[in-house]
Design an enzyme around this catalytic site. Structure first.
Site, PDB file in Angstrom:
ATOM      1  N   GLU A  55       4.661  39.951 -10.699  1.00  0.00           N
ATOM      2  CA  GLU A  55       3.277  39.611 -11.021  1.00  0.00           C
ATOM      3  C   GLU A  55       2.558  40.860 -11.512  1.00  0.00           C
ATOM      4  OE1 GLU A  55       0.503  36.929  -8.465  1.00  0.00           O
ATOM      5  OE2 GLU A  55      -0.056  38.993  -8.029  1.00  0.00           O
ATOM      6  N   ASP A  99      -1.328  37.581 -14.382  1.00  0.00           N
ATOM      7  CA  ASP A  99      -2.243  36.844 -13.520  1.00  0.00           C
ATOM      8  C   ASP A  99      -3.695  37.146 -13.848  1.00  0.00           C
ATOM      9  OD1 ASP A  99      -2.583  35.001 -11.390  1.00  0.00           O
ATOM     10  OD2 ASP A  99      -3.142  36.659 -10.074  1.00  0.00           O
ATOM     11  N   LYS A 129       2.060  25.322  -4.904  1.00  0.00           N
ATOM     12  CA  LYS A 129       0.845  24.732  -4.320  1.00  0.00           C
ATOM     13  C   LYS A 129       0.965  23.204  -4.287  1.00  0.00           C
ATOM     14  CE  LYS A 129      -1.928  28.667  -5.820  1.00  0.00           C
ATOM     15  NZ  LYS A 129      -3.027  29.183  -6.674  1.00  0.00           N
ATOM     16  N   LYS A 156       4.780  40.557  -5.745  1.00  0.00           N
ATOM     17  CA  LYS A 156       3.342  40.722  -5.921  1.00  0.00           C
ATOM     18  C   LYS A 156       2.914  42.065  -5.335  1.00  0.00           C
ATOM     19  CE  LYS A 156       2.678  35.751  -5.494  1.00  0.00           C
ATOM     20  NZ  LYS A 156       1.849  34.653  -4.983  1.00  0.00           N
ATOM     21  N   ARG A 164       0.829  -1.217   0.000  1.00  0.00           N
ATOM     22  CA  ARG A 164       0.000   0.000   0.000  1.00  0.00           C
ATOM     23  C   ARG A 164       0.863   1.267   0.000  1.00  0.00           C
ATOM     24  NH1 ARG A 164      -3.833   0.160  -2.197  1.00  0.00           N
ATOM     25  NH2 ARG A 164      -2.983   2.040  -3.100  1.00  0.00           N
TER      26      ARG A 164
END
Lengths: 287, 287, 287, 287, 287, 287
Positions: free
Chosen positions: A198, A219, A138, A170, A102
């Protein structure tokens, strides 16, 4: 394609951690029912089409449990598989194999899922242009090294690996500073290192280009807005990246704008596992 | 509903590990551009509807970076959110908040994704019957404790947490032994502990029931076959569980068979992240 | 100048490790002679001129031993100190302070040594030109994050933090490939990321410049050879870096060539500790 | 001379930590440019004269990356090397060798630096007398076990390894107690264990001798003052140690006083790295 | 009887930790006196009669120090030994063997002590009835996995491995809730999992039986009270367990009541070590 | 008596490890039944007479689970307790207290068991003479720091803490060397450090005394043989230690010989736990 593998240090510790999760304190209660000395042979087989990743981790799972388990890998990370493709053959003590199964599969299915989704985005983007698909920060906590390697296995590239690798300015970082000043400050503090900005709208993108950023992240723009930025840039520098709301449906349209890079958080935060299983025959210990 | 939280020990180490991934060796290069003393206020806001999970981990991410960050949580794990729902408010040094932001969100979005998919399966099953949805050992390596808590937050239950918790006899474990003998052996070795048997067809299920298993796992059966097993069981014991190929489309049909439990690997291996973001205002340090 | 601090995660684990080294298994045998409740006040004082670094680690050492120890820091990392400058004041239980003292000082003296040597190189280079001093990967194992922060505290910059941050093509990597092909391959595999090429002679430097590297490392060249490369480059790109045999005596001559960056391994592998000590008064517990 | 090696447990964890620092998350970006299957042969060669230390750690670095790398060590820890002396030969997969190279060298150069400086102090002291050179607790955090072994490799001895090993009474510990009382208390609490007393002046040294200390540390005294203490002691007990401001220039004068031990913090806090490098040939994989 | 072994993951980390305790920072000072190349042969021999456990840990201790040490194990965990029984033979470098000896023995003697005491309780209980002896969560911190395996080696069974494995409702958990409600709540939250209830008196036991608990823990009852509960239960469900004040003297009387399980905290919190030693011959290296 | 406490670093990691053992992956299933907000007050009470040790660890267990738990300690480590003595009061969230209870008690009962057995040996020895009781390296793996502190709490002393602290020459180390040579070699290699020699018979003891050992370990001798060695020694040096087969019955006879130290492995390898329990009242959350 050795660069599709994660560093072995990351593999070792991630596998050790996962085995602890699945085995302690009492071990595999059910494997203890097997007769002593029972052997097994098995095949890791794809049950859905996709791209394989996670070979090092899967092998490590078996070997950490028992070095007597032999694993012959038939297709390396980055290979496409069809339903029924045998990915690897496994042979050794039956109890060891069922105990590690597993954990090995959890790595293999998750990482192959990441590679598979990456490949789908890569293929979809290719239909529109030459833009590369890359990932984001992420990632699943604790698995960044492995997931970023799986993205490479799927044909994608790696955006920065951490906050420590390059500068990405940013809105929140500006705090009153202009983009030009931010880029200049970043260059002074972190010479030689990628400085990215950004931009949420055309005017910001133009400002970032003028400021000499290495990368400009467009963005949440429409393909039309992106195309305008591409046109405005002129030559090949800086690289232009799009992000925000990329899907398998719209990625081709973004690629068609001539943008260089398309970042897709979903590669690592929302890839469904690829279905692979272990077909096993337990045999008597004289086999 | 405190049982929707994972043990704090698991939270602490998972967060520490994730912060190392994102910060070492140089730290947040970009946050260093912020003026010294800059403060920020922000809100963690849902951008998709779903169920929240991961509160402890998100708070821990901010606090491990800087105990001066204050987090006020507005909705606890297990709460449903709509687009725009504020989940928490964050306040403190701007550099600390932007540095911890991605790690906090990676936990929150992933775990909320697990909770959200669980809730969807729970709701779908409820349409068919009273069967409970529960998870499997197909968890993301290193995050089992957190993901299993997220399943609870979504209204699901937890199947065994590891190979060490209960006995689950599959074909591979029998190696010539009958099911009755396997159950008896397991009971002798592991008294007081759940003994479950996997059955691929009706005759095996009947054998497992006769053997006195606590749980019988009906694997890859059609709803019709499952219903036959339920009818055959008679009273409320053993509990019957179905697994294999459960989807949001067919789970109601399985629930309608009267089965007790439905295990869904996808809850933890294929849940897309829930979209939550941090809306932040960076202010001067005199704010 | 918050970017002169290492990530707190790295500080915490390095300090915990160091305290284990100095205390286990029996603890501080001698501190146990102190009367219960004895208090102390002390000052961390420079005994040589230099630049301070390591504040976070020094504070952490005291606080991990005993949160009741209060440390007031008077000069932040990056500040110059003279003989006799008080860097910080410490107050609290005497046994806790003497127990933590050596660990706190080991960090502080080592990291201040790194910062001090960096400042000396920075000052020497400034006499020759505008070139920046930066470090290498020749760091003390286990302390990279802290040492790289100390370099920043000393006014230096950070070369890549690890093999994972950017590409640096050396002779050994070419294995028959041309520089142009290597740069192109690197760009394709690692888009957006710094690609650097090491050149041992003028012709290689020219080839690397033509290949579009972001950085060219001029290794073991004389100032004259470096000046020739600088002249050949023309505009501001790529950045040119020199390395190999940099000393406080010759660094000015290299800076005078107009090169952009000077890498000095000695900053982290050969910096002598800066002499700082703790002047302590142990007082009765009623103080 | 097996006692010149550190415990293997300390080597393993220090190397694992160092490899993580240099490789995660993405691995060696540049090594990935090498053709698959490329092999390499190399020699670890001294570029400065000195004393080697760190063999176990250097081998461990290569082997943790890839057990297929073979390392033949030609001179053991403690051996003197000249410019050009080959210390070891390395052979195996090229990518593995270049990936591990820097970590192996960081250990080897740092620890050989410690051994080399120790040898220089030992040689200088020998010119004056029979006093032994030993180290202090002023070690690099996280590397105490390895550095103390390097001191032994250089011909030095080890002062206490930690606060937990023996008692060393300084002024701060007395807090009103007399030296005699302190020694007696220490002996009662920690029987059988070395009890040392620091003395700043002759009268204290005499008091410490009278108190029956095993070791008396004569701190910051001139050679003349030390000689007076030696004369006053009479027979061979207690051992007398000097510390404070020892340099290669004055150590002989201290040794000439007849003192037994000379402690030198610089051995571990200020030893410049010894210059060793890896000369490597990358060959085709058919080699 | 492979289920008498703990998971190898737990063994590896426990042994690594123990070796660090005994060796760092300086290693085995005394072993360094042995001539280089000296070999040794030895036998691990029982000096008291008992039951052996801890084989995996003992082997691991030697092998982590030096893979060149060969250990041939003659009797597996769970075997009875007499005074003079040779448990294993050890052969290899003398320094490695004497260095690892104490750590290997510490595991072996402690775990064999647990197995031996378990066997004594098992034998004593068998004189009275068929009740099984099992352990508790009163284990030595850090050694739960190894101690629970030692209990199995001694013929005992394992109560829950942790708070996470099953539900055990005690008075403190009720907080006003009735037992029936508590069991129902537990079943709903943790389906498929053992639900146990502690009862201090007959009426509570009856309530717990009626509530459908899987296990009822009869705490601090006399054999007579226990017999009454057994009689009241009727059939084989739920399992009845006794705890509190079990001794080798009274355990037979409890077993005679017909109860199913007898929990004995002393197995893991108060087992004296079994006396085993290493008889060693150090030979010249040409042996 | 602060020297009765172990280093806080060891306490923190031992407690963290123990909590993981008891809580992961799902947490305390049963505590989740408690109503949200329930509070509790309780007392840690001795149920057998003995000596308390383990305060730091017990407090740490509660606080790591929940900093809101308040623990007021009434008697410090080293204090004697009677049946019914309240050791500490605990107050806070009920779920946190019941979750941490077992871990806190496992430390407290085990370490108090060690302290209690030590005190019994100390008292028994005192009846015969002035010999001190001390421990050995026969400690429970992973708990050496805590157990050695518990020995101090019981009035015993600490023999060497590890192989790294001092030299203890046994027969196996001699390998043909004489004792005199061994002592001289050890002194040369490890100056200032305790050198001890094990002697199995009078002639060896005499040889060890003549060799100038600091300590001579008289192993497995009768009181009569020990007395002969004591007489032979003459003055107070070296210290003489007896070991082997010490029991509460014979220790007084050994103390009466005039020997200095008596080592008792049983203090740490065979001490039964001291019985302490937590008497708890769970109250409504408005309490």
């Amino acid at each position: 394609m050795t660069d599709a593998h994660p560093p072995i240090t990351a593999v070792r510790t991630a596998v050790a951690r996962a085995l602890v999760e699945d085995l302690e304190p009492l071990g595999d209660l059910t494997a203890a029912l097997l007769p002593p000395g029972a052997l097994a042979r098995g095949a890791l087989v794809a049950r859905s089409p996709g791209v394989v990743a996670g070979r090092l981790a899967a092998v490590e799972a078996f070997v950490q449990i028992d070095p007597a388990v032999e694993v012959d890998w038939l297709v390396d990370d980055g290979s496409g598989v069809e339903v029924g493709t045998t990915v690897a053959r496994v042979r050794g003590p039956a109890a060891s194999i069922v105990t590690a199964e597993r954990t090995a599969l959890n790595f293999l299915c998750h990482l192959s899922g990441v590679a598979t989704l990456t490949r789908r985005f890569v293929d979809a983007a290719t239909a529109g242009g030459t833009a590369r698909i890359w990932d984001t920060r992420k990632t699943t906590p604790g698995l960044r090294a492995l997931e970023k390697a799986a993205v490479r296995a799927g044909g994608g590239a790696n955006h920065r690996g951490s906050l420590s690798e390059w500068v990405l300015v940013k809105d929140n970082h500006l705090a009153g500073m202009g983009i030009g000043e931010a880029v200049a400050t970043a260059r002074r503090r972190w010479p030689g290192r990628t400085v990215e900005v950004e931009a949420d709208r055309f005017s910001q993108a133009r400002e970032a280009i003028a400021a000499g950023a290495d990368l400009v992240l467009l963005d949440n723009m429409t393909p039309g807005e992106v195309a305008r930025c591409v046109a405005d840039r002129g030559g090949g520098r800086p690289l232009l990246e799009v992000s925000g709301g990329m899907t398998l449906d719209n990625v081709s349209a973004y690629a068609a704008t001539g943008v260089d890079l398309i970042s897709v958080g979903a590669l690592t935060h929302s890839a469904p596992a690829l279905d692979l299983g272990l077909d096993l025959d337990v045999t008597s210990h004289t086999a």
